[in-house]
Design an enzyme around this catalytic site. Sequence first.
Site, PDB file in Angstrom:
ATOM      1  N   LYS A 199       0.486  -0.908   0.163  1.00  0.00           N
ATOM      2  CA  LYS A 199      -0.100   0.376   0.389  1.00  0.00           C
ATOM      3  C   LYS A 199       0.905   0.988   0.258  1.00  0.00           C
ATOM      4  O   LYS A 199       0.738   2.357  -0.696  1.00  0.00           O
ATOM      5  CB  LYS A 199      -1.023  -0.044   1.533  1.00  0.00           C
ATOM      6  CG  LYS A 199      -1.520   1.027   1.170  1.00  0.00           C
ATOM      7  CD  LYS A 199      -2.909   0.873   2.267  1.00  0.00           C
ATOM      8  CE  LYS A 199      -3.897   2.049   3.204  1.00  0.00           C
ATOM      9  NZ  LYS A 199      -4.523   2.127   4.224  1.00  0.00           N
ATOM     10  N   GLU A 205      10.776  -4.323   3.957  1.00  0.00           N
ATOM     11  CA  GLU A 205      10.801  -5.868   3.255  1.00  0.00           C
ATOM     12  C   GLU A 205      10.616  -6.419   1.963  1.00  0.00           C
ATOM     13  O   GLU A 205      11.064  -6.588   1.988  1.00  0.00           O
ATOM     14  CB  GLU A 205       9.889  -7.451   4.436  1.00  0.00           C
ATOM     15  CG  GLU A 205      10.462  -7.195   6.455  1.00  0.00           C
ATOM     16  CD  GLU A 205       9.143  -6.041   7.146  1.00  0.00           C
ATOM     17  OE1 GLU A 205       8.973  -4.885   6.270  1.00  0.00           O
ATOM     18  OE2 GLU A 205       9.494  -6.157   8.148  1.00  0.00           O
ATOM     19  N   GLY A 256      -4.921  -2.165   5.024  1.00  0.00           N
ATOM     20  CA  GLY A 256      -3.635  -3.267   4.912  1.00  0.00           C
ATOM     21  C   GLY A 256      -4.353  -4.569   5.508  1.00  0.00           C
ATOM     22  O   GLY A 256      -4.547  -5.307   4.610  1.00  0.00           O
ATOM     23  N   ARG A 257      -5.189  -4.566   5.906  1.00  0.00           N
ATOM     24  CA  ARG A 257      -5.596  -5.906   6.567  1.00  0.00           C
ATOM     25  C   ARG A 257      -7.190  -6.392   5.945  1.00  0.00           C
ATOM     26  O   ARG A 257      -7.401  -7.251   6.290  1.00  0.00           O
ATOM     27  CB  ARG A 257      -5.510  -6.389   7.842  1.00  0.00           C
ATOM     28  CG  ARG A 257      -6.122  -5.274   9.457  1.00  0.00           C
ATOM     29  CD  ARG A 257      -5.442  -5.595  10.532  1.00  0.00           C
ATOM     30  NE  ARG A 257      -6.311  -4.213  11.594  1.00  0.00           N
ATOM     31  CZ  ARG A 257      -5.408  -3.454  11.393  1.00  0.00           C
ATOM     32  NH1 ARG A 257      -4.727  -2.865  10.743  1.00  0.00           N
ATOM     33  NH2 ARG A 257      -5.938  -2.041  12.250  1.00  0.00           N
ATOM     34  N   GLU A 342      -4.095  -7.144  14.924  1.00  0.00           N
ATOM     35  CA  GLU A 342      -3.829  -5.872  14.928  1.00  0.00           C
ATOM     36  C   GLU A 342      -4.725  -4.567  14.652  1.00  0.00           C
ATOM     37  O   GLU A 342      -4.534  -3.651  14.970  1.00  0.00           O
ATOM     38  CB  GLU A 342      -3.051  -5.977  13.575  1.00  0.00           C
ATOM     39  CG  GLU A 342      -2.430  -4.915  13.017  1.00  0.00           C
ATOM     40  CD  GLU A 342      -1.703  -5.072  11.305  1.00  0.00           C
ATOM     41  OE1 GLU A 342      -0.208  -4.791  11.392  1.00  0.00           O
ATOM     42  OE2 GLU A 342      -2.232  -4.684  10.565  1.00  0.00           O
ATOM     43  N   HIS A 373      -2.814 -34.023  16.350  1.00  0.00           N
ATOM     44  CA  HIS A 373      -1.726 -34.358  17.224  1.00  0.00           C
ATOM     45  C   HIS A 373      -0.355 -33.866  17.461  1.00  0.00           C
ATOM     46  O   HIS A 373       0.323 -34.098  17.470  1.00  0.00           O
ATOM     47  CB  HIS A 373      -0.555 -35.439  16.102  1.00  0.00           C
ATOM     48  CG  HIS A 373      -1.831 -36.597  15.128  1.00  0.00           C
ATOM     49  ND1 HIS A 373      -2.394 -38.093  15.956  1.00  0.00           N
ATOM     50  CD2 HIS A 373      -2.845 -36.329  14.247  1.00  0.00           C
ATOM     51  CE1 HIS A 373      -3.241 -38.197  15.203  1.00  0.00           C
ATOM     52  NE2 HIS A 373      -4.438 -37.268  14.577  1.00  0.00           N
ATOM     53  N   LYS A 501       9.810  -0.980  14.208  1.00  0.00           N
ATOM     54  CA  LYS A 501      10.575  -0.493  12.512  1.00  0.00           C
ATOM     55  C   LYS A 501      11.159   1.005  13.125  1.00  0.00           C
ATOM     56  O   LYS A 501      12.432   0.964  12.287  1.00  0.00           O
ATOM     57  CB  LYS A 501       9.342   0.770  11.900  1.00  0.00           C
ATOM     58  CG  LYS A 501       8.067  -0.561  11.545  1.00  0.00           C
ATOM     59  CD  LYS A 501       7.245  -0.371  10.420  1.00  0.00           C
ATOM     60  CE  LYS A 501       6.367  -0.962   9.956  1.00  0.00           C
ATOM     61  NZ  LYS A 501       5.402  -0.354   8.969  1.00  0.00           N
TER      62      LYS A 501
HETATM   63  O1  F6P Z   1       2.513  -5.004  10.059  1.00  0.00           O
HETATM   64  C1  F6P Z   1       2.232  -2.999   9.557  1.00  0.00           C
HETATM   65  C2  F6P Z   1       1.485  -2.875   8.130  1.00  0.00           C
HETATM   66  O2  F6P Z   1       1.070  -1.547   7.853  1.00  0.00           O
HETATM   67  C3  F6P Z   1       0.477  -3.626   8.272  1.00  0.00           C
HETATM   68  O3  F6P Z   1      -1.079  -3.066   8.484  1.00  0.00           O
HETATM   69  C4  F6P Z   1       0.218  -3.806   6.186  1.00  0.00           C
HETATM   70  O4  F6P Z   1      -0.441  -4.696   5.856  1.00  0.00           O
HETATM   71  C5  F6P Z   1       1.275  -4.275   6.281  1.00  0.00           C
HETATM   72  O5  F6P Z   1       2.479  -3.382   7.045  1.00  0.00           O
HETATM   73  C6  F6P Z   1       2.229  -4.203   4.582  1.00  0.00           C
HETATM   74  O6  F6P Z   1       1.995  -2.252   4.134  1.00  0.00           O
HETATM   75  P1  F6P Z   1       2.316  -2.027   2.994  1.00  0.00           P
HETATM   76  O7  F6P Z   1       1.462  -2.889   2.693  1.00  0.00           O
HETATM   77  O8  F6P Z   1       2.210  -0.456   2.983  1.00  0.00           O
HETATM   78  O9  F6P Z   1       3.382  -2.338   2.669  1.00  0.00           O
END
Ligand code: F6P
Length: 535
Positions: A199, A205, A256-257, A342, A373, A501
């Site tokens: 987003k 990452e 995001g979620r 979250e 199990h 972060k």
């Molecule tokens: O972990 C924090 C967060 O902002 C989540 O809410 C989100 O889904 C994720 O990082 C990824 O964010 P982005 O889509 O901006 O890479």
Amino acid sequence: MKTVRCEQTAAWSALQAHFDASGRHFDLRRAFAQDAARFATFSQQAPEVFADLSKNLLDARGQALLLELAAQCGVPAWRDAMFAGKAINTTEGRAVLHTALRAPRGAAPFGDEVHGELDAMLAYAEGVRAQAAAGEFSDVVNLGIGGSDLGPAMVVPALDAFAQRGLRLHFVSNVDGHAIASLLRGLDARRTLFIVASKTFTTQETMANAEVARAWFTAQGGRDVALHFVAATSNVPAAAAFGITTTFGFWDWVGGRFSLWSAIGLPIALAIGAANFRQLLAGAHAMDRHFAAAPPAANLPLRLGLLDVWYRNFHGFGSRCIAPYHQGLARLPAYLQQLEMESNGKRVDREGRPLALATSPVLWGEPGTNGQHAFFQMLHQGSEVVPVEFILVRRPAHAHAELHAKLLANALAQSQALMLGKSAEVAAAERVATASPKLDRAVLASHRSFPGNRPSTTLVLDELTPRALGALIALYEHRVFTSGAIWGLDSFDQWGVELGKALCTGLLPRLACGDTAGLDGSTAGLLQRLRPHAR
Ligand code: F6P
């Protein structure tokens, strides 16, 4: 709108009194013995999802009081505000409109924008699917994390029966190079499509993995980055700066979620096609309508959210186990962890006042029967009560009816065993071949007894179709909304991820140069130990 403190309502006091008087000692076995209609009273059919709530520690009075609590906390008003696009994500000043992503044309705010973007994304997906059928693409790699990974990573395997053969979907989320390195070893750059899903287009990452993917692509002789990299993002300029010209956008009012319904769902559309993706949206929309319009006593997301509050705040249960009896739903527990923890892992209300009660439980789980199990021992005989959620699918998408019957029988047996338990007397009367002959019968019986009265909910889908899965996910979204609204917190921000972060940004260069000045003793010691050339 004013935030009501749930613990100060009359309904809360009545619930506490009810819990103290009888709720604390509620016994499921007695409840079924006394009420032949309990299953009918505490089960319900919602769109695509049948729910059996009868094996929960709740009676009619408790249910009525919980519904009263929802009214007194203004849950319907907050729900209506969400659907209307009011800025209920107060700390970020944003609307919360993932429901608009699955509404029919013209039926929700921002309809034209939503459907324009959806049409474009689905047309693109169909184009890639046609190219895949012609052998031009064989693999799609989604680079994203959190909400930009978990939704598609959960849905794609769940809907495998609907997927186009010959187009493999992969998900790389972790910044651990182990993930991308082992994947890239098996890919052919000429036939691989990368989706950079973020987003913000700034997430460490995802950006790091995207850089690695692009470098690998060019090292393999790939020339046309614009053809092999696309983006799902609301930060179009950043995607363009990366060299991506095909971008599918979404908006700041999609958390995001809650974003698998948006361009973040591109991997899903690539796997199952446009028509099935629209079915996924339609199923979620049907659940939206149910949540918006069903009367409270027959409103499944509302009832489930209230049950969660009952368990968390009155019974004091700290976790909930998600047990999907469907291997395709293996990532559902992880998906729900983000959705619920979250959203509701907060300790202040919307106005920043400390909350006086516990909020999000810990969610965890594994598909059945594997979990049986592993950790079911603890569910049956451990010292803590953990409500379990069984998710069953009546008709499988495969032809192994004999396996499916065993799967379903196992799920039924587990929920039955949790409830019924086994007394020490019954255990003592049994002969056990494997028991030590030296052991006293009574001692063995106590090891072999089960307390029972352990609650569970069973959700049943007729088939795991795109429509049914869409409804199931939306059910969970609204359930989380409900408990968050009762607690009066902002379920739509996630400030709790920021501190780590920021600290990481400071530590990264220190790892290279070894500077530990000003660090706490543990971090300094570990950093020295972890440096690449440390001895
Ligand atoms: O972990 C924090 C967060 O902002 C989540 O809410 C989100 O889904 C994720 O990082 C990824 O964010 P982005 O889509 O901006 O890479």
